[in-house]
Write an enzyme that holds these catalytic residues in place. Structure first.
Site, PDB file in Angstrom:
ATOM      1  N   LYS A 142     -19.270  33.254 -16.615  1.00  0.00           N
ATOM      2  CA  LYS A 142     -19.177  32.553 -17.559  1.00  0.00           C
ATOM      3  C   LYS A 142     -17.772  31.558 -17.489  1.00  0.00           C
ATOM      4  O   LYS A 142     -17.018  32.041 -18.138  1.00  0.00           O
ATOM      5  CB  LYS A 142     -19.212  33.239 -18.976  1.00  0.00           C
ATOM      6  CG  LYS A 142     -20.698  33.597 -19.271  1.00  0.00           C
ATOM      7  CD  LYS A 142     -20.704  34.304 -20.759  1.00  0.00           C
ATOM      8  CE  LYS A 142     -21.728  35.349 -20.756  1.00  0.00           C
ATOM      9  NZ  LYS A 142     -21.708  36.345 -21.915  1.00  0.00           N
ATOM     10  N   CYS A 171       2.324   6.992  -7.174  1.00  0.00           N
ATOM     11  CA  CYS A 171       2.030   8.107  -7.732  1.00  0.00           C
ATOM     12  C   CYS A 171       2.890   9.405  -7.166  1.00  0.00           C
ATOM     13  O   CYS A 171       3.078  10.308  -8.057  1.00  0.00           O
ATOM     14  CB  CYS A 171       0.773   8.628  -7.673  1.00  0.00           C
ATOM     15  SG  CYS A 171      -0.560   7.171  -8.332  1.00  0.00           S
ATOM     16  N   PRO A 183     -15.281 -17.878 -11.695  1.00  0.00           N
ATOM     17  CA  PRO A 183     -16.179 -16.865 -10.874  1.00  0.00           C
ATOM     18  C   PRO A 183     -15.518 -17.038  -9.503  1.00  0.00           C
ATOM     19  O   PRO A 183     -15.819 -16.065  -8.753  1.00  0.00           O
ATOM     20  CB  PRO A 183     -17.527 -17.549 -10.965  1.00  0.00           C
ATOM     21  CG  PRO A 183     -17.371 -18.872 -11.537  1.00  0.00           C
ATOM     22  CD  PRO A 183     -16.063 -18.951 -12.514  1.00  0.00           C
ATOM     23  N   TYR A 226     -19.039  30.713  -8.506  1.00  0.00           N
ATOM     24  CA  TYR A 226     -18.233  31.533  -9.112  1.00  0.00           C
ATOM     25  C   TYR A 226     -18.176  32.510  -8.050  1.00  0.00           C
ATOM     26  O   TYR A 226     -18.917  33.300  -7.409  1.00  0.00           O
ATOM     27  CB  TYR A 226     -19.007  32.050 -10.359  1.00  0.00           C
ATOM     28  CG  TYR A 226     -18.649  33.603 -10.577  1.00  0.00           C
ATOM     29  CD1 TYR A 226     -17.072  33.582 -10.872  1.00  0.00           C
ATOM     30  CD2 TYR A 226     -19.267  34.805 -10.387  1.00  0.00           C
ATOM     31  CE1 TYR A 226     -16.664  35.109 -11.315  1.00  0.00           C
ATOM     32  CE2 TYR A 226     -18.896  35.872 -10.509  1.00  0.00           C
ATOM     33  CZ  TYR A 226     -17.471  36.083 -10.991  1.00  0.00           C
ATOM     34  OH  TYR A 226     -16.947  37.486 -11.285  1.00  0.00           O
ATOM     35  N   SER A 238       0.829  -1.115   0.067  1.00  0.00           N
ATOM     36  CA  SER A 238       0.020  -0.107   0.075  1.00  0.00           C
ATOM     37  C   SER A 238       0.944   1.261  -0.077  1.00  0.00           C
ATOM     38  O   SER A 238       0.542   2.312   0.718  1.00  0.00           O
ATOM     39  CB  SER A 238      -0.989   0.219   1.256  1.00  0.00           C
ATOM     40  OG  SER A 238      -1.851   1.028   1.042  1.00  0.00           O
ATOM     41  N   ASP A 276      -4.111  -2.588 -12.707  1.00  0.00           N
ATOM     42  CA  ASP A 276      -3.445  -2.577 -13.897  1.00  0.00           C
ATOM     43  C   ASP A 276      -3.384  -3.686 -14.449  1.00  0.00           C
ATOM     44  O   ASP A 276      -3.051  -3.897 -15.707  1.00  0.00           O
ATOM     45  CB  ASP A 276      -2.065  -2.042 -13.680  1.00  0.00           C
ATOM     46  CG  ASP A 276      -1.849  -0.552 -13.216  1.00  0.00           C
ATOM     47  OD1 ASP A 276      -3.253   0.021 -13.014  1.00  0.00           O
ATOM     48  OD2 ASP A 276      -0.926  -0.157 -13.014  1.00  0.00           O
TER      49      ASP A 276
HETATM   50  P1  FAD Z   1       0.603  -2.218  -8.504  1.00  0.00           P
HETATM   51  O1  FAD Z   1       0.551  -0.878  -7.835  1.00  0.00           O
HETATM   52  O2  FAD Z   1       1.768  -2.454  -9.531  1.00  0.00           O
HETATM   53  O3  FAD Z   1       0.544  -3.146  -7.351  1.00  0.00           O
HETATM   54  C1  FAD Z   1       0.585  -4.613  -7.651  1.00  0.00           C
HETATM   55  C2  FAD Z   1       1.623  -5.469  -6.459  1.00  0.00           C
HETATM   56  O4  FAD Z   1       1.485  -6.802  -6.676  1.00  0.00           O
HETATM   57  C3  FAD Z   1       3.114  -4.943  -6.724  1.00  0.00           C
HETATM   58  O5  FAD Z   1       3.408  -4.570  -5.388  1.00  0.00           O
HETATM   59  C4  FAD Z   1       3.596  -6.422  -6.985  1.00  0.00           C
HETATM   60  O6  FAD Z   1       4.979  -6.394  -6.469  1.00  0.00           O
HETATM   61  C5  FAD Z   1       2.745  -7.343  -6.487  1.00  0.00           C
HETATM   62  N1  FAD Z   1       2.819  -8.468  -7.172  1.00  0.00           N
HETATM   63  C6  FAD Z   1       2.922  -8.649  -8.508  1.00  0.00           C
HETATM   64  N2  FAD Z   1       2.864  -9.934  -8.894  1.00  0.00           N
HETATM   65  C7  FAD Z   1       2.924 -10.720  -7.312  1.00  0.00           C
HETATM   66  C8  FAD Z   1       3.016 -12.106  -7.057  1.00  0.00           C
HETATM   67  N3  FAD Z   1       2.628 -13.093  -8.159  1.00  0.00           N
HETATM   68  N4  FAD Z   1       2.651 -12.398  -5.842  1.00  0.00           N
HETATM   69  C9  FAD Z   1       2.591 -11.319  -4.924  1.00  0.00           C
HETATM   70  N5  FAD Z   1       2.970 -10.305  -5.366  1.00  0.00           N
HETATM   71  C10 FAD Z   1       2.635  -9.838  -6.521  1.00  0.00           C
HETATM   72  N6  FAD Z   1      -1.833   6.718 -11.629  1.00  0.00           N
HETATM   73  C11 FAD Z   1      -2.560   7.689 -11.547  1.00  0.00           C
HETATM   74  O7  FAD Z   1      -3.869   7.772 -11.761  1.00  0.00           O
HETATM   75  N7  FAD Z   1      -2.023   8.955 -11.340  1.00  0.00           N
HETATM   76  C12 FAD Z   1      -0.805   9.299 -11.214  1.00  0.00           C
HETATM   77  O8  FAD Z   1      -0.160  10.340 -10.841  1.00  0.00           O
HETATM   78  C13 FAD Z   1       0.182   8.081 -11.224  1.00  0.00           C
HETATM   79  N8  FAD Z   1       1.507   8.426 -11.201  1.00  0.00           N
HETATM   80  C14 FAD Z   1       2.203   7.216 -11.338  1.00  0.00           C
HETATM   81  C15 FAD Z   1       3.601   7.176 -10.900  1.00  0.00           C
HETATM   82  C16 FAD Z   1       4.408   6.382 -11.064  1.00  0.00           C
HETATM   83  C17 FAD Z   1       5.885   6.387 -10.932  1.00  0.00           C
HETATM   84  C18 FAD Z   1       3.844   4.884 -11.273  1.00  0.00           C
HETATM   85  C19 FAD Z   1       4.742   3.981 -11.225  1.00  0.00           C
HETATM   86  C20 FAD Z   1       2.210   4.948 -11.401  1.00  0.00           C
HETATM   87  C21 FAD Z   1       1.585   5.861 -11.483  1.00  0.00           C
HETATM   88  N9  FAD Z   1       0.455   5.831 -11.721  1.00  0.00           N
HETATM   89  C22 FAD Z   1      -0.643   6.917 -11.756  1.00  0.00           C
HETATM   90  C23 FAD Z   1      -0.351   4.451 -11.773  1.00  0.00           C
HETATM   91  C24 FAD Z   1      -0.918   3.641 -10.545  1.00  0.00           C
HETATM   92  O9  FAD Z   1       0.062   3.703  -9.491  1.00  0.00           O
HETATM   93  C25 FAD Z   1      -1.292   2.299 -11.190  1.00  0.00           C
HETATM   94  O10 FAD Z   1      -2.177   2.386 -11.834  1.00  0.00           O
HETATM   95  C26 FAD Z   1      -1.570   1.671  -9.843  1.00  0.00           C
HETATM   96  O11 FAD Z   1      -0.607   1.520  -8.778  1.00  0.00           O
HETATM   97  C27 FAD Z   1      -2.098   0.350 -10.010  1.00  0.00           C
HETATM   98  O12 FAD Z   1      -2.194  -0.595  -8.782  1.00  0.00           O
HETATM   99  P2  FAD Z   1      -2.344  -2.053  -8.685  1.00  0.00           P
HETATM  100  O13 FAD Z   1      -2.553  -2.441  -7.281  1.00  0.00           O
HETATM  101  O14 FAD Z   1      -3.056  -2.572 -10.035  1.00  0.00           O
HETATM  102  O15 FAD Z   1      -0.924  -2.545  -9.304  1.00  0.00           O
END
Ligand code: FAD
Length: 575
Positions: free
Chosen positions: A456, A58, A297, A448, A54, A304
């Site tokens: 506007k 960003c 299911p 406003y 956690s 991501d």
């Molecule tokens: P992640 O944050 O990638 O977390 C996935 C986690 O799963 C990781 O910690 C990984 O180690 C773990 N994991 C993967 N495979 C396994 C496994 N097999 N077993 C156990 N653990 C595993 N988005 C915005 O909207 N605005 C922003 O300004 C923005 N800035 C960003 C800046 C940076 C530098 C980065 C890198 C991203 C940014 N993003 C931003 C994108 C945003 O951070 C991601 O969309 C978001 O973190 C995705 O969350 P997630 O939980 O899907 O994946």
């Protein structure tokens, strides 16, 4: 009946399901905490292969640049808090390596204690995120080449810069992260080259809007290399490790580099899902239904790693952004814990980035997206101040709307400006989400007072312009239109014209707007006529004057001379 009464209370049930979550950042942590809030009885286990859970991806660039001073602030929720407040079993440095769907269990490699073990589940939530795309170039593992995804990457970059004060940075990739890193490196007093394979920065923006961001980068003396691919690295040995001395581009140029950041996009982590036979979508993400269930299911996916439904284009697509990741994780957690949740709404890809003093934002469809939609699409540009011009500090913003001319339905919007871009893009995103039209824009009752907006608002101005066009009060021609055979009337002042000549229209007649009525005789009412000013407001007024004086074929150059310069890639003489 209250919402609480309408739901079955899992807390009362005897059943104690085990919910296993893979990945503990945005989607995974949201899933876990929501699942706990919905089901006090469940056993909830979070597996995270890295050290941190956690954390704020960003915020990483801003910590590297020193804008966020304390590393600790990036740790949004620490394992201890997740354990104590949410009663979650948080297992860091534990990587899930396989899913056995038949026996409902996962195999976990314990990177800390060593060995592997299996963990049964009733419900499994995949939130493994995405990984930076690594180009197949020798030297990607050099000591001074980095991608940026997590805290380990961040620590390595920060540590490298601290130990070897770096003078020259090369950033490969001009997406959101690349641009944020450019700004941070300049903040650290480094010289920066930005390399981008496409011929524009920020691909979610349309090219003419991206030009304004490029202008801002050049204003800060960023060495911008558009349309240039990374060909390779020149390596030397330093401190016993390969180190990049120069970045070589496919046009043959060599950029000296002390540090290199490669930010050319991300790839969803789908290996686990694919190996378990779960369905992937055409965009490469894990395919899920509206409740975030995969083709099995009992297995959910969020963040991501999945593909979402796009709200306007009705396509499945990947949107690697924090908002959808948090929301999809939350819904997946709820469904896994209770068997029900609201459906995941389609996404718009709303995004925003600050590049020095410029802010660029986008929501919904851009030109590439509407091309896939088909049908007729209208687009217009307006430029307006973010608050009343007479109140000190007004900053200009340029807004582009894409909408359907038949019913006025909003399809997408982009804004480049400074202050106030964020709230306008959010209003537009809200309206598009609700299926709103350009007419709705004209009707919004917005807050406003002079320090905050205008009576506007720029949003009203955009709505008025679109409504005028739909009502037949004005026609638009697009910024890049061929003006060679039309009668062109430039309604700006001589000073404005000198500062920003009208591109490819040397025959334009110069009639400032306030002289138009008395100089109508200089124009031929029978010829197709295009009116022009700096941004499209005075030229609209001029078009109305001409139309009411018998000119039958009049159009307004939307976005004016400024947008024409961007659309035709002619930089203004002065900015
Ligand atoms: P992640 O944050 O990638 O977390 C996935 C986690 O799963 C990781 O910690 C990984 O180690 C773990 N994991 C993967 N495979 C396994 C496994 N097999 N077993 C156990 N653990 C595993 N988005 C915005 O909207 N605005 C922003 O300004 C923005 N800035 C960003 C800046 C940076 C530098 C980065 C890198 C991203 C940014 N993003 C931003 C994108 C945003 O951070 C991601 O969309 C978001 O973190 C995705 O969350 P997630 O939980 O899907 O994946």
């Amino acid at each position: 009946m209250t919402a609480a009464a309408a739901r079955p209370s899992p807390a009362d049930s005897e059943h104690r399901p085990t919910i296993v979550i893979v990945g503990a950042v945005a989607a995974g942590a949201s899933a876990a905490t929501r699942a706990r809030r919905m089901n006090e009885q469940a056993r909830i286990i979070l597996f995270e292969k890295d050290e941190h859970v956690s954390f704020a991806n960003c915020g990483l660039p801003y910590y590297i640049g020193g804008e966020i001073e304390q590393r600790d602030k990036l740790l949004v929720a620490k394992p201890r808090m997740l354990r104590e407040r949410f009663n979650l079993e948080v297992r860091t440095r534990c990587e899930v390596t396989a899913i056995d769907r038949a026996h409902r269990r996962v195999t976990v490699r314990d990177h800390q204690g060593g060995g592997t073990f299996t963990q049964p589940y009733d419900k499994l939530i995949l939130a493994p995120g995405a990984a930076p795309i690594v180009p197949p170039v020798k030297g990607m593992d050099a000591a001074n080449v980095f991608t940026l995804r997590n805290l380990q990457d961040t620590d390595r970059i920060k540590d490298f810069i601290a130990r070897r004060p770096a003078g020259r940075a090369v950033v490969v990739g001009a997406g959101f992260i690349g641009l944020e890193m450019v700004e941070m490196f300049l903040r650290l007093k480094m010289r920066v080259s930005l390399v981008e394979l496409q011929t524009q920065v920020l691909p979610p923006l349309d090219v003419e809007m991206a030009r304004m961001v490029e202008r801002e980068l050049r204003r800060h003396e960023v060495d911008l290399r558009l349309g240039s691919g990374l060909q390779g690295f020149e390596l030397e040995r330093a401190d016993g490790r390969d180190t990049v001395s120069h970045v070589v581009l496919d046009d043959g140029s060599r950029l000296a580099a002390d540090v290199v950041i490669v930010g050319i996009g991300v790839r969803p982590n789908t290996q686990l899902a694919a190996e378990a036979g779960l369905r992937l979508g055409e965009s490469g993400g894990i395919r899920v239904n509206e409740f975030l269930q995969t083709s099995d299911p009992d297995i959910y996916a969020a963040g991501d790693a999945v593909e979402y439904t796009h709200a306007v284009a009705d396509l499945h697509m990947r949107v690697p952004l924090a908002g959808p990741a948090n929301r999809s994780g939350r819904l997946a957690g709820e469904h896994a814990a209770t068997g029900r949740c609201a459906p995941m709404p389609p996404v718009l890809g709303t995004a925003i980035v600050r590049v020095f003093d410029t802010v660029a934002a986008v929501t919904g469809c851009n030109e590439r997206c509407v091309a896939r939609l088909g049908g007729t699409v209208q687009r217009l540009y307006i430029t307006a101040n973010h608050h009343a011009g007479y109140y000190p500090g007004a900053q200009s913003m340029t807004l582009k709307l894409l909408y359907r001319p038949d019913d006025g339905k909003l399809l997408g919007a982009q804004i480049v400006g400074g202050e106030g871009v964020d709230k306008r893009i959010d209003v537009l995103a809200t309206l598009i989400h609700l299926g709103g039209t350009v007419q709705d824009l004209t009707e919004l009752d917005l807050a406003y007072a002079p320090p905050f907006g205008s009576a506007k608002d720029p949003l009203h101005m955009a709505g008025f312009a679109a409504a005028n066009e739909r009502d037949g009060l004005v026609q638009f021609v697009q910024p890049g239109v061929d003006l060679s055979t039309t009668q062109v009337v430039d309604m700006r002042t001589a000073a404005e014209m000198a500062k920003q000549p009208l591109v490819d229209a040397p025959h334009a007649l110069h009639i400032p707007i306030d002289e138009l009525r008395r100089r109508l005789g200089e124009l031929d009412p029978g010829r197709p006529t295009v009116t022009v000013c700096a941004s499209g407001l005075r030229s609209y007024i001029g078009a109305r004057i001409l139309m009411q004086h018998g000119f039958r074929n009049v159009a307004d150059l939307t976005g004016g001379a400024a947008m024409r310069a961007h659309a035709t890639n002619h930089e203004p003489t002065r900015t």
